[in-house]
Design a protein around this motif. Structure first.
Motif: not given
Lengths: 480, 95
Positions: A143, B87, B89
């Motif tokens: 991430y 976030h 990915r």
């Protein structure tokens, strides 16, 4: 065989500017993930970087403070590599025309000064942060948080002038002190605003040619920096002693196991294909600009240290300890202003004040004992109102209550007794209560003077003036 | 100028491209042709011309250090191929 260790250091300093290097996103820590991003730092197609002028100013400040030459003409370059924390596919850095070159920093090795060369200082943007899947969501994913992407960094590269882990630590400490004085960065190693990579090699003593080096990463405290280098030097020695060869590679320090480990694989292709950044104009600092920045530089640690010795008559050691932090130096000066014996202030600051600050993780300016109160306490000692011993009690009270020393002395009746007859009365009592010790003293056991001093002090709750007590007691025992 | 198969493979690796043997030959000869074309510039005498990194005669272009209103992260996450937990990915990266 005897070996010589050779170390060069690359220090990355995160600058504490309000906005990023090439866009106006905030650099503030603690925003939600990707909350400090925009099309520029996300690397969207077609966007253009705009240079943060404050970064240039701070780079020049650091260059001037470390005796560097400021380049009359400096450019940015693209360093190309693919990694998910680098959204553009290249990092904007500086390559063949850095902003500062050829400086030096002086460190102190047990009283002997040593100059460590600064090869160059250049500006570049930081990368983003990668979080591994198992720590967030899917273990098969990574991430990306790009809040840190394009936060301004200075990379400060030293010459391979360092010869031990200890020297390296002193160099980083000195560099950190200078950066703190300049107020350009938070310089927090644990939080990553000051990061060190060390190029470490060894060579047989007397050999001129450098050995093959390894590059150490991930040393986020002074302790780890020292340990990683010590481990690496031993590892290289063992390889050479057993007839092997050191391989040039990047090694990651693992603090849990106290070893360094090869990072091969990740950096197989060290081919960055640098080329000049076409989206940014060159930097040509004028002499006026450089001289203006020079005039704005604060007094630097070395100059302050010398002045403390000259102005306050402090030993060099004291001056060095006090000036290692700008906050502590300021604290000392505001306390030493109005006292007769600055050395006394120095003793208290280096001892009890530093203890209070460090134990509570405080900045000197936030110390619960204000410098004017420390100064007042010292004046009470100088004026013989309290003894050094009572001062310890006063200090503890100040730490607890923040009250002024005069108020504490009055409240607790801590005023020192300098009345001769009062002290003599106690001396007489103690002597008549201890006939056998008196006999021994008179028989030549003069060490027992300390016993009598202690007894009288105890009877007077520590308030007798120590010099007077000593003198009166000696006279009295001589006559008894 | 003809690139060796090793050079073609190296450039492909840097660009994160995987070529089969046929593609290696095909793109190898194309890259070589492009380099030959560009290399015609080498015929000019540039010994008296300073290197230029920029087309404009400008320097010291900079902005003041001020943080502007943040961009709404929802905009980029809706445009990203994959996003989760706030976030971006991406496929697992080994450190």
């Amino acid at each position: 065989m005897e070996y010589e260790t050779v170390i060069g250091l690359e220090v990355h300093v995160q600058l504490s500017t309000k906005s990023k290097l090439f866009c106006s996103c905030s650099t503030k820590f603690g925003a939600e993930p990707n909350g400090n991003t925009c099309p520029v730092c996300l690397g969207m197609p077609g966007v253009l970087p705009t240079l943060n002028g404050e970064v240039v100013r701070r780079a020049i400040m650091v260059g001037l403070a470390t005796g560097c030459k400021i380049a009359p003409y400096s450019t940015f370059a693209r360093k190309n590599y693919f990694y998910p924390d680098l959204p553009k596919g290249y990092q904007i850095s500086q390559f063949d025309q850095p902003i500062c070159e050829h400086g030096e920093i002086e460190i102190n090795l047990n009283g002997a000064p040593k100059r460590i060369g600064i090869t160059r200082i250049h500006m570049e943007e930081d990368s983003g942060k990668l979080i591994h899947g198992e720590n967030l969501g899917n273990p098969d994913s990574s991430y990306v948080d790009l809040n840190r992407a394009s936060v301004p960094l200075l990379e400060i590269v030293s010459e391979p002038d360092l010869r031990s882990a200890e020297e390296t630590k002193k160099y980083v400490e000195k560099l950190k002190t200078i950066l703190e004085y300049l107020d350009v960065s938070d310089c927090n190693m644990e939080e990553g605003s000051l990061r060190c990579d060390a190029n470490v090699s060894i060579r047989p003593m007397g050999e001129k040619k450098l050995g093959t080096r390894s590059e150490l990463k991930n040393m986020n405290s002074f302790r780890f920096l020292t340990r990683a280098i010590e481990y690496e030097v031993e590892r290289q020695k063992e390889i050479l002693e057993s007839g092997g060869r050191v391989i040039q590679e990047t090694r990651l320090y693992d603090p849990d196991r106290n070893v360094t480990q090869s990072m091969r694989g990740k950096e197989e292709a060290h081919d960055y294909r640098y080329f000049p950044e076409p989206d940014l104009t060159p930097i040509e600092p004028s002499n006026e600009m450089i001289e203006k920045i020079r005039a704005e530089l604060p007094e630097l640690p070395d100059a302050k240290k010398d002045r403390f010795v000259a102005q306050y008559g402090l030993p060099l050691y004291d001056a060095e300890v006090l000036t290692a932090s700008r906050g502590v130096a300021d604290y000392f000066e505001s306390a030493a202003k109005n006292v007769k014996t600055p050395k006394l202030v120095s003793n208290w600051v280096m001892g009890d004040i530093l203890r209070v600050i460090n134990d509570n993780g405080l900045a000197a300016a936030d110390c619960p004992i204000k410098p004017e109160n420390l100064a007042e306490m010292i004046r009470l000692i100088e004026d013989n109102v309290i003894s050094g011993k009572i001062a310890k009690t006063v200090f503890e009270e100040m730490e607890k209550t923040g009250k002024s020393p005069k108020a504490i002395v009055e409240e607790k009746g801590l005023v020192q007794i300098t009345d001769t007859s009062a002290i003599e009365a106690e001396i007489d009592k103690v002597i008549s209560a201890n006939p056998s010790q008196l006999a021994d003293y008179k028989a030549g056991k003069t060490k027992l003077l300390g016993f009598f001093v202690g007894q009288v002090m105890r009877a007077m709750k520590g308030k007798a003036n120590p010099e007077m007590l000593n003198k009166l007691l000696e006279e009295r025992l001589g006559k008894a | 100028m003809s690139l060796s198969p090793e050079e073609v493979r190296h450039v492909a690796t840097l660009a994160r491209l995987a070529f089969g043997p046929d593609e290696e030959r095909k793109y190898g000869s194309q890259i070589s042709a492009i380099l030959d074309h560009i290399n015609q510039l080498g015929e000019l005498d540039t010994s008296n011309i300073p290197p230029t990194s920029h087309a404009l005669k400008l320097s010291n272009v900079a902005r003041v250090d001020a943080a502007l209103q943040p961009f709404d992260p929802a905009v980029w996450s809706s445009n990203a191929p994959s996003a989760d937990h706030g976030h971006f990915r991406v496929p697992k990266v080994l450190d």
